[in-house]
Design a protein around this motif. Structure first.
Motif, PDB file in Angstrom:
ATOM      1  N   GLY A 246      39.501 -54.294  -3.613  1.00  0.00           N
ATOM      2  CA  GLY A 246      39.423 -55.648  -2.957  1.00  0.00           C
ATOM      3  C   GLY A 246      38.476 -56.519  -3.803  1.00  0.00           C
ATOM      4  N   VAL A 247      38.083 -56.325  -5.042  1.00  0.00           N
ATOM      5  CA  VAL A 247      37.353 -57.083  -5.609  1.00  0.00           C
ATOM      6  C   VAL A 247      38.225 -58.514  -5.997  1.00  0.00           C
ATOM      7  N   ARG A 248      37.674 -59.637  -5.945  1.00  0.00           N
ATOM      8  CA  ARG A 248      38.420 -60.962  -6.049  1.00  0.00           C
ATOM      9  C   ARG A 248      38.659 -61.407  -7.293  1.00  0.00           C
ATOM     10  N   SER A 249      37.523 -61.107  -8.493  1.00  0.00           N
ATOM     11  CA  SER A 249      37.663 -61.716  -9.829  1.00  0.00           C
ATOM     12  C   SER A 249      37.254 -60.428 -10.771  1.00  0.00           C
ATOM     13  N   ILE A 250      37.948 -60.257 -11.760  1.00  0.00           N
ATOM     14  CA  ILE A 250      37.604 -59.308 -12.868  1.00  0.00           C
ATOM     15  C   ILE A 250      37.276 -60.293 -13.844  1.00  0.00           C
ATOM     16  N   GLU A 251      36.102 -59.895 -14.312  1.00  0.00           N
ATOM     17  CA  GLU A 251      35.367 -60.485 -15.562  1.00  0.00           C
ATOM     18  C   GLU A 251      35.639 -59.667 -16.825  1.00  0.00           C
ATOM     19  N   HIS A 252      36.257 -60.473 -17.823  1.00  0.00           N
ATOM     20  CA  HIS A 252      36.472 -59.896 -19.094  1.00  0.00           C
ATOM     21  C   HIS A 252      37.886 -59.357 -19.072  1.00  0.00           C
ATOM     22  N   ALA A 269      44.292 -62.113  -6.874  1.00  0.00           N
ATOM     23  CA  ALA A 269      42.772 -62.031  -7.637  1.00  0.00           C
ATOM     24  C   ALA A 269      42.924 -62.893  -8.651  1.00  0.00           C
ATOM     25  N   PHE A 270      41.724 -62.976  -9.207  1.00  0.00           N
ATOM     26  CA  PHE A 270      41.408 -63.920 -10.472  1.00  0.00           C
ATOM     27  C   PHE A 270      40.992 -63.071 -11.494  1.00  0.00           C
ATOM     28  N   LEU A 271      41.231 -63.384 -12.867  1.00  0.00           N
ATOM     29  CA  LEU A 271      40.807 -63.111 -14.152  1.00  0.00           C
ATOM     30  C   LEU A 271      39.936 -63.920 -14.822  1.00  0.00           C
ATOM     31  N   VAL A 272      38.799 -63.643 -15.019  1.00  0.00           N
ATOM     32  CA  VAL A 272      37.929 -64.713 -15.900  1.00  0.00           C
ATOM     33  C   VAL A 272      37.750 -64.125 -17.178  1.00  0.00           C
ATOM     34  N   PRO A 273      38.775 -64.252 -18.335  1.00  0.00           N
ATOM     35  CA  PRO A 273      38.467 -63.791 -19.689  1.00  0.00           C
ATOM     36  C   PRO A 273      37.216 -64.559 -20.156  1.00  0.00           C
ATOM     37  N   THR A 274      36.633 -63.773 -21.118  1.00  0.00           N
ATOM     38  CA  THR A 274      35.609 -64.551 -21.985  1.00  0.00           C
ATOM     39  C   THR A 274      35.515 -64.231 -23.130  1.00  0.00           C
ATOM     40  N   LEU A 275      36.608 -64.496 -23.901  1.00  0.00           N
ATOM     41  CA  LEU A 275      36.909 -64.233 -25.325  1.00  0.00           C
ATOM     42  C   LEU A 275      35.880 -64.568 -26.263  1.00  0.00           C
ATOM     43  N   VAL A 276      35.413 -65.772 -26.070  1.00  0.00           N
ATOM     44  CA  VAL A 276      34.566 -66.676 -26.962  1.00  0.00           C
ATOM     45  C   VAL A 276      33.333 -65.588 -27.279  1.00  0.00           C
ATOM     46  N   THR A 277      32.674 -64.989 -26.066  1.00  0.00           N
ATOM     47  CA  THR A 277      31.593 -64.293 -26.242  1.00  0.00           C
ATOM     48  C   THR A 277      31.795 -63.102 -27.387  1.00  0.00           C
ATOM     49  N   TYR A 278      32.899 -62.505 -27.356  1.00  0.00           N
ATOM     50  CA  TYR A 278      33.101 -61.264 -28.309  1.00  0.00           C
ATOM     51  C   TYR A 278      33.245 -62.072 -29.860  1.00  0.00           C
ATOM     52  N   TRP A 279      33.666 -63.311 -29.926  1.00  0.00           N
ATOM     53  CA  TRP A 279      33.966 -64.025 -31.335  1.00  0.00           C
ATOM     54  C   TRP A 279      32.733 -64.289 -31.637  1.00  0.00           C
ATOM     55  N   ALA A 280      31.957 -64.801 -30.787  1.00  0.00           N
ATOM     56  CA  ALA A 280      30.439 -65.210 -31.291  1.00  0.00           C
ATOM     57  C   ALA A 280      29.496 -63.831 -31.521  1.00  0.00           C
ATOM     58  N   LEU A 281      29.676 -62.897 -30.585  1.00  0.00           N
ATOM     59  CA  LEU A 281      28.965 -61.677 -30.984  1.00  0.00           C
ATOM     60  C   LEU A 281      29.360 -61.213 -32.328  1.00  0.00           C
ATOM     61  N   LYS A 282      30.619 -61.051 -32.860  1.00  0.00           N
ATOM     62  CA  LYS A 282      30.961 -60.567 -33.781  1.00  0.00           C
ATOM     63  C   LYS A 282      30.449 -61.422 -35.035  1.00  0.00           C
ATOM     64  N   GLU A 283      30.213 -62.801 -34.920  1.00  0.00           N
ATOM     65  CA  GLU A 283      29.708 -63.762 -35.945  1.00  0.00           C
ATOM     66  C   GLU A 283      28.263 -63.423 -36.036  1.00  0.00           C
ATOM     67  N   GLU A 284      27.800 -63.624 -34.761  1.00  0.00           N
ATOM     68  CA  GLU A 284      26.235 -63.841 -34.801  1.00  0.00           C
ATOM     69  C   GLU A 284      25.312 -62.838 -33.880  1.00  0.00           C
ATOM     70  N   LYS A 318      46.009 -65.938 -11.907  1.00  0.00           N
ATOM     71  CA  LYS A 318      45.204 -66.948 -11.852  1.00  0.00           C
ATOM     72  C   LYS A 318      44.148 -66.583 -12.846  1.00  0.00           C
ATOM     73  N   MET A 319      43.613 -67.820 -13.746  1.00  0.00           N
ATOM     74  CA  MET A 319      42.760 -67.418 -14.731  1.00  0.00           C
ATOM     75  C   MET A 319      41.662 -68.545 -14.883  1.00  0.00           C
ATOM     76  N   ALA A 320      40.343 -68.107 -14.701  1.00  0.00           N
ATOM     77  CA  ALA A 320      39.191 -69.300 -14.577  1.00  0.00           C
ATOM     78  C   ALA A 320      38.561 -69.105 -15.989  1.00  0.00           C
ATOM     79  N   PHE A 321      38.032 -70.140 -16.560  1.00  0.00           N
ATOM     80  CA  PHE A 321      37.191 -70.443 -17.708  1.00  0.00           C
ATOM     81  C   PHE A 321      35.959 -69.663 -17.729  1.00  0.00           C
ATOM     82  N   GLY A 322      35.656 -68.700 -18.654  1.00  0.00           N
ATOM     83  CA  GLY A 322      34.277 -68.180 -18.598  1.00  0.00           C
ATOM     84  C   GLY A 322      33.939 -68.039 -20.063  1.00  0.00           C
ATOM     85  N   SER A 323      32.653 -67.977 -20.260  1.00  0.00           N
ATOM     86  CA  SER A 323      32.265 -67.993 -21.636  1.00  0.00           C
ATOM     87  C   SER A 323      31.284 -66.767 -21.753  1.00  0.00           C
TER      88      SER A 323
END
Length: 410
Positions: A246-252, A269-284, A318-323
């Motif tokens: 019954g979770v409403r939003s999945i993070e990542h 339910a909603f998906l909140v993908p956070t792709l930029v954090t993996y891009w940034a973690l890989k870089e820095e 449904k996807m919401a912006f997440g960083s």
């Protein structure tokens, strides 16, 4: 939670104003009074004493919403926050929040770390930054993604320091009590750790965390208080268990499968993908405190992220912006727009940070739209982000006016 409203009326004249849902612009005047939009349309009259902005040739869109941030995360090493002085953490947080606002994010959903005091300070105008929807501390099982103890440590996981992101609660009764306590402290939502993660020292990315009974207990407590549950989850197995509970939003959600897509739609339910954090973690990531072991984990979730977003978009999830950025990597927040633009139309990327995010926050009609009665959160841009999403990715080059609750911030 809203900032103290601006008392001086605002009049934006003759601008191209974006109707996000329709995906189209209309030439209009926008009037803001007492922090709310009072009218949108042609041939309006400026209120007496209003500040006037000439919008000719400009593009006006709603203020942006980032639905997955950690405003207290001045380091990529969450563990360090458990022994860093609170005064230093909050000084860093003030800087992080101010910079987020100036990147165009007038509202954020904090997914552990922020608290009632930060939201109150921002709401009273003591702290410049986005309006905050917070969960307080995320709920984690022993040895889960919110348990920052090293393998050799044996102290109380909830008794050290001021500013950790998680609290350990094992068993249905403990989860109920922890959820109730976070709600007592003002939480807008509850977060649970339903899988392993990158920044925790003793769990694997592919582990599932919390029993179905424990997750359902968190959901029941949230729903009883007219709140909802967000779940940190990477693998399809973890995602699907959380959705079934019954979770409403999945993070990542990087490793979702066909069953996940079916469940997202079935459960609304909603998906909140956070792709930029993996891009940034890989870089820095190493530069900003990520250990070698944690850095290695990034590879297992980065490559599948864009594919997951593309599949979810095609399925109508449904996807919401997440960083989800940490430490000095916060500055890459807007890069998420460029990544989203690789797999979906620009208008859908914009919707993810406006109307869809507002729906997730249960603030539809109040945030993420330029409409009568909505909060007067707006960006005045010198270029069209619907035609080119890089306008938002490179926002410092295009943002001419930043407006929050009717106040021109810059």
């Amino acid at each position: 939670m809203s900032t103290t409203p601006e008392t001086t009326p605002l009049f934006i004249r003759n601008a191209s104003v974006l109707d996000v849902e329709a995906g189209a612009y209309s030439t209009a005047d926008v009037v803001s009074v007492d922090g709310k939009i009072s009218s949108v349309g042609p041939n309006a009259e400026a209120p007496a004493g209003a500040r006037v902005i000439d919008g000719t040739g400009k593009f006006v869109i709603p203020g942006l919403i980032d639905a997955h941030v950690h405003v207290v995360a001045s380091s990529a090493d969450f563990r360090s926050l458990t022994y860093t002085p609170a005064s230093y953490v909050y000084a860093q947080t003030a800087r992080i929040m101010g910079q987020m606002l100036r990147r165009g994010f007038t509202t954020v959903r904090d997914l552990s770390g922020a608290d009632f005091g930060l939201a109150m300070a921002q709401g009273e105008g003591l702290l410049e930054g986005p309006k905050i929807h917070f969960c307080g501390h995320a709920l984690s099982q022993t040895g889960g993604h919110g348990d920052m103890r090293l393998p050799g440590e044996d102290h109380d996981p909830n008794g050290r320091g001021c500013c950790g992101i998680g609290r350990v609660a094992d068993g249905v009764d403990a989860v109920r009590a922890a959820a109730r306590d976070e709600i007592r402290k003002g939480a807008h939502h509850i977060k649970i750790m339903a899988s392993g993660g990158v920044s925790s020292p003793t769990d694997r990315i592919d582990s599932t965390q919390y029993s179905m009974e424990e997750m359902r207990a968190a959901v029941e407590e949230a729903q009883a208080a007219n709140r909802y549950v967000a779940a940190h989850a990477y693998t399809a197995r973890a995602i699907n268990r959380a959705l079934e509970a019954g979770v409403r939003s999945i993070e990542h959600g990087n490793l979702l499968d066909d069953q996940s897509l079916k469940l997202f739609l079935e459960k609304d339910a909603f998906l909140v993908p956070t792709l930029v954090t993996y891009w940034a973690l890989k870089e820095e990531g190493k530069e900003f405190g990520l250990t070698e072991e944690m850095w290695t984990k990034v590879d297992s979730v980065l490559t599948s992220g864009l594919e997951a977003i593309a599949r979810a978009h095609q399925a109508g999830v449904k996807m919401a912006f997440g960083s989800d950025l940490l430490g000095g990597m916060h500055r890459h927040q807007n890069e998420q727009f460029r990544l989203l633009g690789k797999v979906q139309p620009a208008i859908d990327a914009i919707r993810s940070a406006t109307t869809t995010a507002a729906l997730l926050l249960e603030r539809e009609g109040e945030l993420g739209v330029i409409a009568t009665g909505a909060d007067a959160d707006m960006l005045v841009l010198g270029a069209d982000p619907v035609a080119d999403i890089s306008v938002l990715a490179d926002i410092s080059e295009h943002l001419e006016y930043l407006i929050q609750d009717g106040r021109v911030i810059s």
